[in-house]
Scaffold this motif. Structure first.
Motif, PDB file in Angstrom:
ATOM      1  N   PRO A   1      43.743  63.502 -42.532  1.00 37.33           N
ATOM      2  CA  PRO A   1      42.283  63.904 -42.084  1.00 37.33           C
ATOM      3  C   PRO A   1      42.042  65.199 -41.623  1.00 37.33           C
ATOM      4  CG  PRO A   1      43.877  63.066 -40.473  1.00 37.33           C
ATOM      5  CD  PRO A   1      44.373  62.840 -41.508  1.00 37.33           C
ATOM      6  N   TYR A   2      41.142  65.530 -41.282  1.00 37.65           N
ATOM      7  CA  TYR A   2      40.689  66.718 -40.847  1.00 37.65           C
ATOM      8  C   TYR A   2      41.952  67.591 -39.822  1.00 37.65           C
ATOM      9  CZ  TYR A   2      38.888  70.876 -38.313  1.00 37.65           C
ATOM     10  OH  TYR A   2      38.716  72.438 -37.826  1.00 37.65           O
ATOM     11  N   ARG A   3      42.457  68.854 -40.263  1.00 34.06           N
ATOM     12  CA  ARG A   3      43.739  69.273 -39.463  1.00 34.06           C
ATOM     13  C   ARG A   3      42.788  70.403 -38.657  1.00 34.06           C
ATOM     14  NH1 ARG A   3      48.922  69.184 -39.384  1.00 34.06           N
ATOM     15  NH2 ARG A   3      49.182  67.757 -41.405  1.00 34.06           N
ATOM     16  N   ARG A   4      43.476  70.284 -37.397  1.00 34.78           N
ATOM     17  CA  ARG A   4      42.777  71.326 -36.389  1.00 34.78           C
ATOM     18  C   ARG A   4      43.088  72.824 -36.838  1.00 34.78           C
ATOM     19  NH1 ARG A   4      45.379  73.996 -31.334  1.00 34.78           N
ATOM     20  NH2 ARG A   4      43.559  74.377 -30.184  1.00 34.78           N
ATOM     21  N   ARG A   5      42.241  73.629 -36.682  1.00 36.05           N
ATOM     22  CA  ARG A   5      42.409  75.231 -36.863  1.00 36.05           C
ATOM     23  C   ARG A   5      42.509  76.007 -35.578  1.00 36.05           C
ATOM     24  NH1 ARG A   5      37.903  76.425 -41.171  1.00 36.05           N
ATOM     25  NH2 ARG A   5      39.061  78.167 -41.642  1.00 36.05           N
ATOM     26  N   VAL A   6      43.201  77.171 -35.760  1.00 36.81           N
ATOM     27  CA  VAL A   6      43.067  77.830 -34.684  1.00 36.81           C
ATOM     28  C   VAL A   6      43.123  79.348 -35.116  1.00 36.81           C
ATOM     29  CG1 VAL A   6      44.658  78.824 -32.823  1.00 36.81           C
ATOM     30  CG2 VAL A   6      45.087  76.292 -33.953  1.00 36.81           C
ATOM     31  N   ALA A   7      42.277  80.068 -34.558  1.00 38.02           N
ATOM     32  CA  ALA A   7      42.142  81.580 -34.537  1.00 38.02           C
ATOM     33  C   ALA A   7      43.165  82.384 -34.164  1.00 38.02           C
ATOM     34  CB  ALA A   7      40.819  82.193 -34.443  1.00 38.02           C
ATOM     35  N   SER A   8      43.636  83.316 -34.774  1.00 35.74           N
ATOM     36  CA  SER A   8      44.677  84.264 -34.185  1.00 35.74           C
ATOM     37  C   SER A   8      44.089  85.852 -34.342  1.00 35.74           C
ATOM     38  CB  SER A   8      46.016  84.250 -34.982  1.00 35.74           C
ATOM     39  OG  SER A   8      46.171  84.259 -36.322  1.00 35.74           O
ATOM     40  N   PHE A   9      44.583  86.479 -33.318  1.00 32.31           N
ATOM     41  CA  PHE A   9      43.939  87.846 -33.113  1.00 32.31           C
ATOM     42  C   PHE A   9      45.159  88.864 -33.136  1.00 32.31           C
ATOM     43  CE2 PHE A   9      40.949  85.125 -31.271  1.00 32.31           C
ATOM     44  CZ  PHE A   9      39.923  85.109 -32.085  1.00 32.31           C
ATOM     45  N   LYS A  10      44.836  90.246 -33.366  1.00 34.80           N
ATOM     46  CA  LYS A  10      45.910  91.210 -33.071  1.00 34.80           C
ATOM     47  C   LYS A  10      45.062  92.416 -32.787  1.00 34.80           C
ATOM     48  CE  LYS A  10      45.803  93.067 -38.003  1.00 34.80           C
ATOM     49  NZ  LYS A  10      46.713  93.218 -38.929  1.00 34.80           N
TER      50      LYS A  10
ATOM     51  N   SER B   1      50.702  70.441 -36.133  1.00 34.68           N
ATOM     52  CA  SER B   1      51.072  69.529 -35.101  1.00 34.68           C
ATOM     53  C   SER B   1      50.716  68.002 -35.923  1.00 34.68           C
ATOM     54  CB  SER B   1      50.498  69.408 -34.025  1.00 34.68           C
ATOM     55  OG  SER B   1      49.075  69.016 -33.844  1.00 34.68           O
ATOM     56  N   ASP B   2      51.505  66.878 -35.500  1.00 34.36           N
ATOM     57  CA  ASP B   2      51.318  65.703 -36.233  1.00 34.36           C
ATOM     58  C   ASP B   2      50.078  64.973 -36.067  1.00 34.36           C
ATOM     59  OD1 ASP B   2      53.978  65.797 -37.093  1.00 34.36           O
ATOM     60  OD2 ASP B   2      54.940  64.731 -35.535  1.00 34.36           O
TER      61      ASP B   2
ATOM     62  N   VAL C   1      45.456  54.329 -39.885  1.00 30.30           N
ATOM     63  CA  VAL C   1      44.601  55.190 -40.256  1.00 30.30           C
ATOM     64  C   VAL C   1      45.106  56.595 -39.287  1.00 30.30           C
ATOM     65  CG1 VAL C   1      42.216  56.040 -40.060  1.00 30.30           C
ATOM     66  CG2 VAL C   1      42.619  53.707 -40.510  1.00 30.30           C
ATOM     67  N   LEU C   2      45.196  57.529 -40.081  1.00 32.02           N
ATOM     68  CA  LEU C   2      45.592  58.895 -39.571  1.00 32.02           C
ATOM     69  C   LEU C   2      44.258  59.373 -38.823  1.00 32.02           C
ATOM     70  CD1 LEU C   2      48.053  60.511 -42.085  1.00 32.02           C
ATOM     71  CD2 LEU C   2      48.596  59.216 -39.874  1.00 32.02           C
ATOM     72  N   LYS C   3      44.289  59.983 -37.901  1.00 35.84           N
ATOM     73  CA  LYS C   3      43.430  60.573 -36.838  1.00 35.84           C
ATOM     74  C   LYS C   3      43.576  62.185 -36.950  1.00 35.84           C
ATOM     75  CE  LYS C   3      41.061  56.951 -35.788  1.00 35.84           C
ATOM     76  NZ  LYS C   3      39.389  56.674 -35.765  1.00 35.84           N
ATOM     77  N   PRO C   4      42.663  62.926 -36.690  1.00 32.00           N
ATOM     78  CA  PRO C   4      42.972  64.307 -36.495  1.00 32.00           C
ATOM     79  C   PRO C   4      43.606  64.902 -35.507  1.00 32.00           C
ATOM     80  CG  PRO C   4      40.780  63.849 -37.010  1.00 32.00           C
ATOM     81  CD  PRO C   4      41.332  62.616 -36.777  1.00 32.00           C
ATOM     82  N   ASN C   5      44.539  65.946 -35.697  1.00 32.95           N
ATOM     83  CA  ASN C   5      45.208  66.400 -34.433  1.00 32.95           C
ATOM     84  C   ASN C   5      44.552  67.310 -33.541  1.00 32.95           C
ATOM     85  OD1 ASN C   5      44.965  68.262 -36.355  1.00 32.95           O
ATOM     86  ND2 ASN C   5      46.881  69.117 -36.214  1.00 32.95           N
TER      87      ASN C   5
END
Length: 135
Positions: free
Chosen positions: A42-51, A73-74, A92-96
């Motif tokens: 399914p959709y995989r969570r996205r995370v923005a990173s900064f510097k 993550s699973d 059914v796999l659900k998004p993380n």
């Protein structure tokens, strides 16, 4: 730090938090999305990173987007044997994506965005007061 540098720092913060809010909104919009094919991901969570990045022209340190990565993550498995996206065992796999975590992240991004707006407003106000004193 001069006015241009302080505005540049706050503007970079606004851009960063705006991107962060867009990524979080995408996560929230897809928190119930499942795979298109049986047994697929399914959709995989996205995370923005900064510097931190130093502006060579002003010497001020601003924020730059380092990247947008997928959260490793699973996925959550839910037993739904009749679902079109179910695997051979009926799972059914659900998004993380955790809605509470995303909501808290959105609130933090919103507060950071507001803080940068307030810093810009304060710089503008100080500049206007200085001009008034010089009249």
């Amino acid at each position: 730090m001069d006015l241009k540098a302080s505005l540049g720092v706050s503007a970079s913060g606004l851009r960063a938090q705006s991107l962060r809010m867009r990524v979080i909104a995408e996560n929230l919009a897809n928190q119930d999305s499942v795979a298109q094919t049986p047994g697929g991901d399914p959709y995989r969570r996205r995370v923005a990173s900064f510097k931190a990045e130093v502006d060579r022209a002003t010497g001020a340190t601003g924020v730059k987007v380092q990247g947008i990565e997928n959260d490793k993550s699973d996925f959550t498995r839910v037993y739904q044997p009749g679902h079109p996206a179910a695997d051979k065992d009926g799972y059914v796999l659900k998004p993380n994506v955790n809605g509470l975590v995303e909501t808290a992240d959105m609130k933090a991004a919103q507060r950071s965005y507001e803080a940068n707006l307030n810093a810009i407003e304060a710089a503008k106000s100080l500049t206007m007061r200085t001009i008034d004193l010089l009249k």
